[in-house]
Design a protein around this motif. Structure first.
Motif, short mmCIF file in Angstrom:
data_model
loop_
_atom_site.label_atom_id
_atom_site.label_comp_id
_atom_site.label_asym_id
_atom_site.label_seq_id
_atom_site.Cartn_x
_atom_site.Cartn_y
_atom_site.Cartn_z
N GLY A 1 67.17 0.71 -0.25
CA GLY A 1 65.75 0.88 0.05
C GLY A 1 65.25 0.04 1.20
O GLY A 1 65.89 -0.92 1.65
N HIS A 2 64.07 0.42 1.69
CA HIS A 2 63.37 -0.30 2.76
C HIS A 2 61.89 -0.26 2.45
O HIS A 2 61.35 0.78 2.06
N PHE A 3 61.21 -1.38 2.64
CA PHE A 3 59.78 -1.48 2.35
C PHE A 3 59.02 -1.78 3.63
O PHE A 3 59.42 -2.66 4.40
N ASP A 4 57.94 -1.05 3.86
CA ASP A 4 57.12 -1.23 5.06
C ASP A 4 55.66 -1.25 4.65
O ASP A 4 55.14 -0.26 4.12
N ASP A 5 55.01 -2.39 4.89
CA ASP A 5 53.57 -2.48 4.64
C ASP A 5 52.85 -2.87 5.92
O ASP A 5 51.88 -3.63 5.91
N GLY A 6 53.34 -2.32 7.04
CA GLY A 6 52.72 -2.57 8.33
C GLY A 6 51.34 -1.94 8.44
O GLY A 6 50.92 -1.12 7.61
N ALA A 7 50.63 -2.31 9.50
CA ALA A 7 49.24 -1.89 9.66
C ALA A 7 49.10 -0.37 9.73
O ALA A 7 48.19 0.21 9.13
N ALA A 8 50.00 0.30 10.45
CA ALA A 8 49.90 1.76 10.57
C ALA A 8 50.07 2.45 9.22
O ALA A 8 49.35 3.40 8.90
N VAL A 9 51.02 1.95 8.43
CA VAL A 9 51.27 2.54 7.12
C VAL A 9 50.07 2.32 6.20
O VAL A 9 49.58 3.26 5.54
N LEU A 10 49.57 1.09 6.15
CA LEU A 10 48.44 0.80 5.25
C LEU A 10 47.19 1.57 5.65
O LEU A 10 46.44 2.05 4.79
N GLN A 11 46.94 1.70 6.94
CA GLN A 11 45.77 2.47 7.38
C GLN A 11 45.85 3.91 6.87
O GLN A 11 44.85 4.49 6.44
N PHE A 12 47.07 4.46 6.87
CA PHE A 12 47.25 5.84 6.42
C PHE A 12 47.12 5.96 4.91
O PHE A 12 46.33 6.77 4.40
N VAL A 13 47.88 5.16 4.15
CA VAL A 13 47.90 5.34 2.69
C VAL A 13 46.58 4.93 2.04
O VAL A 13 46.31 5.32 0.90
N ASN A 14 45.77 4.15 2.74
CA ASN A 14 44.48 3.73 2.19
C ASN A 14 43.36 4.69 2.54
O ASN A 14 42.22 4.50 2.11
N SER A 15 43.64 5.75 3.32
CA SER A 15 42.58 6.55 3.91
C SER A 15 42.12 7.70 3.02
O SER A 15 42.79 8.09 2.05
N ARG A 16 40.99 8.28 3.39
CA ARG A 16 40.43 9.40 2.65
C ARG A 16 41.25 10.68 2.83
O ARG A 16 41.34 11.51 1.92
N GLU A 17 41.84 10.87 4.00
CA GLU A 17 42.58 12.11 4.29
C GLU A 17 44.07 12.00 3.99
O GLU A 17 44.82 12.94 4.25
N PHE A 18 44.47 10.87 3.44
CA PHE A 18 45.89 10.58 3.23
C PHE A 18 46.62 11.68 2.46
O PHE A 18 47.64 12.21 2.90
N ARG A 19 46.11 12.06 1.31
CA ARG A 19 46.83 13.01 0.46
C ARG A 19 46.92 14.40 1.09
O ARG A 19 47.97 15.05 1.03
N SER A 20 45.84 14.84 1.67
CA SER A 20 45.86 16.19 2.27
C SER A 20 46.79 16.25 3.46
O SER A 20 47.52 17.24 3.65
N LEU A 21 46.84 15.21 4.27
CA LEU A 21 47.73 15.20 5.43
C LEU A 21 49.18 15.04 5.01
O LEU A 21 50.07 15.73 5.53
N ALA A 22 49.44 14.17 4.06
CA ALA A 22 50.82 13.98 3.59
C ALA A 22 51.40 15.28 3.04
O ALA A 22 52.57 15.59 3.24
N ALA A 23 50.56 16.06 2.37
CA ALA A 23 51.03 17.31 1.77
C ALA A 23 51.41 18.35 2.82
O ALA A 23 52.21 19.26 2.54
N LEU A 24 50.87 18.24 4.03
CA LEU A 24 51.18 19.21 5.08
C LEU A 24 52.58 19.03 5.65
O LEU A 24 53.11 19.94 6.28
N GLY A 25 53.14 17.87 5.44
CA GLY A 25 54.49 17.63 5.95
C GLY A 25 54.47 17.21 7.40
O GLY A 25 53.43 17.16 8.06
N THR A 26 55.65 16.91 7.93
CA THR A 26 55.77 16.46 9.31
C THR A 26 55.86 17.65 10.24
O THR A 26 56.06 18.79 9.82
N SER A 27 55.74 17.37 11.53
CA SER A 27 55.71 18.45 12.52
C SER A 27 56.99 18.51 13.34
O SER A 27 57.59 19.57 13.49
#
Length: 699
Positions: A274-300
């Motif tokens: 395993g690898h753990f990342d709690d950097g600023a970019a990650v926390l900004q995303f997982v703490n956000s209002r749109e996090f779940r809807s965007l994560a569900a769309l998958g990567t591009s």
């Protein structure tokens, strides 16, 4: 676009250095500069090329040769031998045998026939994308800022708004021969263009020399960064924060609890690291209002989801009111639901000739307020998967801020993931080493035996945590192993095995770094020599604290982890001949070593039901490289045998039945055997590595 993205790319081209390089050298220089910044391209992503005039070894005539990044390479770390070289005239002749888009995969099989100078480096599927562009130098990068354009619903219009006619746009097309022809046609029809954005993919740029190509690539990416900065100024990314992060210490403690539990559920068929990342970019995303809807769309970008799977697994958690125990309580259902969803995706999308379904477990796990956990077959792959998902986060941040973010359509994603050419690449990968996916912790890891053991385990593919009380030696040893095996394979933790709190904290740190534990080598030690009548209570207690209590404390933590993981495990105690055979003037040491051996026997009984094996290596007289033989112990043992310290090694060698010295590497070999599956049916055993000593024969 993001705090990191607002910083424009720096032009690091050095004319003085470039002046000393030939054309292949300039390609290498340009590639390494571009690959050094993950905002330009992710690890292993993108490729570069140059068309070079070279002397044909068969005819002696000058010919045009395509130098292009070979299959599986990384532009940031590539060397000259990482480039494929192909005759351009033969590549052009492939047009005559191309049977159309339905047959483009077969063209990869013709690329080896175009090889120049018997180069063994395999050409990648992207070779036609470079070959058929009428420019001497071509860069294909995956910049976060440009993919953020490419992954919007209106990417063509946004590309036009940013670049005008300087940069074109092409619709999504899987890499291969047909896309190469599309690029060639675009270049002919748009002679003034400097590049093209590929929908949901990345950026192509070009030039007639290495420097201008490099400068164009940077300028085009910087133009996108500046445009996003202007468009998003004053806006909260991802709709703003919905929750606040836990404190840093609490985030790591959360990860230390969660990672072994995830590993227990995904590692039965193949061990994962395993690898753990709690950097600023990650926390900004997982703490956000749109996090779940965007994560569900998958990567591009295809490179993103090949590393991360098409989408992550979101673990629900409210940092303000929730607990790690609540997350663990829902983990079985979450992991099972992800597997079911992945299998349904496979069934919906598969073709008659698709490879069999692969591991259905998630690679990326996202937790609000905590961060991102990634698991893969080795640490480097887990870390890189996390880096790719950070790239995906950066893309989603930009795209969702200016338009509607669009993930790659599911069928297209499947066709990349289960592409027969990709499957062939996977099948060519070397067989994993014997301890691949295993995590080991070695106490006394900076000493002679500990270093040898750690090196032997790493040579077999294990990730190793070096634990030692000597911080200076530990730092030095970690640096040496990082240089030899790579930073991903080794970590160090300063650890006093006699302190319960330190042992618990040290194991938690190890778990946060690698996700779990499979092997414990309990090796921390001291030695003392004194007649019993002058042995102090302090000396007695010190031996018992380190050699008995210390072995108990680290074993207890290992057992706790291994029972959580449900993957079995191996404990190896490095004891001593003195645990079986008495020695004069060493009652404290001998008694403590005997306690180690008996503790191992007890633990072998307790661990068997969980597949936890416990065995002992008994060395004798390992003088070379050993820290305990550099101090008073050497002189004390010499005095006990009435000789000088310099005579000890020869004395022990002659005393042995085989008349041979015992070295740290010998102990390491025995430890590897007992830690590996070579001894999968052995527990409660003692392996003497003492060159033969009748007194220590086990009975």
């Amino acid at each position: 676009m993001s705090d990191a993205g607002q910083r424009l790319l720096e032009d690091r081209w050095d004319d003085a250095k470039a002046a000393s390089l030939d054309e292949p050298g300039l390609l290498l220089y340009r590639s390494n500069l571009l690959g050094a910044d993950k905002r330009i391209t992710n690890y292993g992503g993108g490729n570069t090329s140059a068309k070079v005039t070279a002397r044909d070894p068969l005819t002696g005539r000058d010919v045009e040769v395509l130098w292009v990044k070979g299959s599986g390479g990384d532009v940031g770390t590539i060397r000259l031998d990482g480039f494929a070289t192909l005759y351009m005239d033969k590549l052009r002749q492939l047009h005559d045998i191309y049977r159309g888009p339905d047959h483009e995969d077969e063209m990869v099989g013709y690329l080896p026939h175009c090889t120049f100078a018997l180069n063994a480096r395999a050409a990648s599927i992207d070779t036609p994308l470079h070959a058929y562009l009428p420019f001497r130098h071509v860069d294909h990068m995956h910049p976060d800022a440009v993919i953020a354009v490419a992954a919007t619903r209106n990417s063509r219009e946004i590309t036009k708004a940013i670049y005008g006619d300087e940069i074109g746009w092409l619709p999504w097309r899987r890499p291969g021969f047909e896309l190469g022809l599309m690029l060639s046609r675009f270049a002919r029809e748009n002679p003034d263009a400097k590049g093209v954005v590929l929908e949901s993919h990345g950026l192509f740029t070009w030039g007639e020399d290495a420097k201008s190509c490099y400068e164009t690539t940077l300028r085009i990416i910087n133009k996108a960064i500046a445009w996003f900065d202007a468009q998003t100024a004053g806006r909260a990314p991802f709709g703003g924060a919905a929750v606040e992060s836990l404190a840093p210490e609490a985030r790591r403690a959360f990860a230390a609890r969660l990672m072994p539990e995830i590993r227990a559920r995904i590692g039965a068929d193949e061990r994962k690291v395993g690898h753990f990342d709690d950097g600023a970019a990650v926390l900004q995303f997982v703490n956000s209002r749109e996090f779940r809807s965007l994560a569900a769309l998958g990567t591009s970008c295809p490179d993103h989801f090949l590393r991360t799977k098409i989408r992550p697994l979101v673990l629900e958690f409210d940092p303000a009111t929730g607990s790690v125990d609540a997350v663990l309580g829902g983990l079985d259902a979450a992991v099972a639901a992800y597997r079911t969803d992945y299998e349904a995706y496979y069934e919906r999308s598969k073709h008659p000739d698709s490879p069999a379904v692969r591991d259905g477990n998630a690679v990326v796990y996202l937790v609000p307020g905590v961060g991102m956990i990634t698991f893969a077959r080795d640490k480097a792959t887990a870390r890189i998967a996390g880096e790719f998902y950070v790239n995906a986060i950066n893309v989603m941040r930009g795209a969702s801020a200016v338009d509607t973010y669009v993930g790659l359509p599911e069928q297209e994603a499947f066709d990349i993931e289960y592409w027969l050419l990709e499957e062939a690449k996977l099948q060519r990968m070397p067989k994993p080493k014997g301890l691949a996916g295993r995590v080991a912790l070695v106490t006394g890891g900076a000493g002679g035996i500990g270093r040898a053991v750690a090196g032997r385990l790493m040579a077999e593919g294990a990730c190793v945590v070096l634990a030692d009380i000597d911080a200076e030696a530990l730092t030095r040893t970690e640096a040496e192993f990082a240089k030899a095996y790579g930073r991903d394979q080794v970590r160090a933790v300063t650890l006093d095995v006699t302190r319960e709190d330190a042992v618990i904290a040290g194991f938690a740190e190890a778990v946060t770094e690698f996700g779990g534990l499979d092997i414990l080598v309990s090796n921390a030690g001291i030695a003392s020599s004194e007649p019993v009548e002058t042995t102090s209570v302090a000396m007695w207690d010190r031996n018992m604290d380190i050699l008995a209590k210390g072995y108990f404390l680290v074993s207890r933590e290992a057992f706790r982890l291994m029972r959580v993981q449900k993957l079995g495990g191996a404990l190896v105690f490095v004891a001593s001949k003195n645990g079986l055979a008495a020695s004069p003037n060493a009652s404290a040491y001998c008694t403590a070593k005997a306690a180690e051996i008996h503790l191992a026997r007890c633990l072998a009984l307790e661990g068997a039901d969980a597949g936890i094996r416990v065995n002992v290596v008994n060395p004798d007289a390992v003088l070379r490289g050993s820290k305990i033989w550099t101090g008073e112990w050497r002189e004390q043992r010499a005095a006990a045998y009435k000789m000088s310290g310099d005579e000890l090694e020869d004395h022990y060698r002659k005393r042995s039945m085989l008349k041979r010295s015992v070295l740290p590497e010998d102990i390491a070999e025995a430890t590897y055997f007992l830690a590996s599956d070579l001894s999968a049916k052995s527990t409660g055993n003692i392996l003497n590595v003492d060159a033969g000593n009748a007194q220590s024969f086990t009975r």
